[in-house]
Design a protein around this motif. Structure first.
Motif, short mmCIF file in Angstrom:
data_model
loop_
_atom_site.label_atom_id
_atom_site.label_comp_id
_atom_site.label_asym_id
_atom_site.label_seq_id
_atom_site.Cartn_x
_atom_site.Cartn_y
_atom_site.Cartn_z
N GLY A 1 -37.93 48.15 10.62
CA GLY A 1 -38.67 49.20 11.31
C GLY A 1 -38.72 48.98 12.81
N PHE A 2 -38.89 47.72 13.22
CA PHE A 2 -38.98 47.46 14.65
C PHE A 2 -37.62 47.59 15.33
CE2 PHE A 2 -39.94 44.84 18.47
CZ PHE A 2 -41.03 45.60 18.91
N ALA A 3 -36.55 47.27 14.62
CA ALA A 3 -35.21 47.50 15.18
C ALA A 3 -35.02 48.98 15.48
CB ALA A 3 -34.14 47.00 14.21
N GLU B 1 -43.12 54.62 25.62
CA GLU B 1 -44.03 54.61 26.76
C GLU B 1 -44.00 53.27 27.48
OE1 GLU B 1 -46.09 57.47 27.86
OE2 GLU B 1 -44.27 58.06 26.81
N VAL B 2 -43.81 52.19 26.72
CA VAL B 2 -43.70 50.87 27.33
C VAL B 2 -42.41 50.79 28.14
CG1 VAL B 2 -43.58 48.39 26.90
CG2 VAL B 2 -45.03 49.83 25.46
N GLY C 1 -45.64 43.82 25.99
CA GLY C 1 -46.11 45.07 25.39
C GLY C 1 -45.36 45.41 24.12
N LEU C 2 -44.04 45.23 24.15
CA LEU C 2 -43.23 45.47 22.95
C LEU C 2 -43.62 44.49 21.85
CD1 LEU C 2 -39.71 46.04 24.56
CD2 LEU C 2 -41.27 47.78 23.68
N GLY C 3 -43.89 43.25 22.23
CA GLY C 3 -44.30 42.24 21.24
C GLY C 3 -45.60 42.62 20.56
#
Length: 222
Positions: free
Chosen positions: A30-32, A106-107, A149-151
């Motif tokens: 999902g994160f990929a 947005e990040v 932020g992505l983390g």
């Protein structure tokens, strides 16, 4: 009756292991999707065509403004009424990825807009193509500062995977619940599931910090 029984702990491990595998797979896949689509969304938002950028902005806001569970239900349960039948695993991974892509975009956008506008002017002066400017100049400067932020969204996605139980994907928390209902004993399985979520979150946080340090050294980010 014992408050804590180690026998049930060992019995719960096979359930939790199966659920943990599903949870980790759902999070990584999902994160990929979220990272890839999020970057695409952010780049489209930078389009010089006002109609394209505005349309993309509205799509992102719509996704962010509606609950993840509602999106999962809509695709999985409403889709078949229009002839769109998608396996539960595909729905779960896809909706998770698209939902978090809106937040990741947005990040990305904040990082892109933080790059000095003079970089674009210098690229034009050097006659660099738009694609090469993005790949060699803008993104290497935009991405390192936004990794934390992505983390955070990566960890957030991991903690949102229990939503997938709503469409019969047996992630870890649902497996813990199943063990409890089968054995009339919840405390051990639920506690172990909570401990796994905590450990995974702490490990993921440490990994994000390590990536930040590596990127800062590589690109000399102050």
């Amino acid at each position: 009756m014992k408050v804590w029984d180690w026998t049930y702990v060992w019995d719960a491990f096979p359930y939790l292991y199966r659920g943990a595998v599903v949870t980790v797979q759902a999070t990584l896949l999902g994160f990929a999707i979220a990272l890839t689509l999020g970057l695409a969304f952010a780049l489209i938002r930078q389009s010089p065509n006002r109609y394209v950028s505005t349309a993309m902005a509205e799509v992102v806001e719509f996704i962010r403004a509606t609950p993840l569970l509602l999106q999962v239900f809509f695709v999985y349960f409403v889709g078949p009424q229009f002839g769109i039948v998608i396996p539960s695993w595909t729905v779960g991974i896809g909706v998770l990825g698209i939902h978090y892509a809106a937040y990741c975009s947005e990040v990305y956008r904040s990082g892109i807009e933080n790059v000095d506008g003079g970089q674009w002017e210098a690229s034009i002066a050097l006659n660099l193509s738009r694609i090469r400017t993005w790949r060699k100049i803008i993104l290497p400067q935009a991405i390192p500062p936004i990794v934390p932020g992505l983390g955070n969204y990566f960890i957030g996605m991991f903690k949102d995977t229990p939503v997938l139980a709503a469409i019969a994907i047996l992630e870890m928390l649902q497996q813990a619940k199943n063990f409890g209902s089968n054995n009339y004993r919840y405390i051990e399985a639920i506690t172990l599931a909570g401990a796994f979520y905590l450990v995974f979150s702490l490990v993921a946080s440490a990994m994000v910090q390590a990536v930040c340090i590596w990127l800062n050294r590589r690109y000399h980010v102050q």
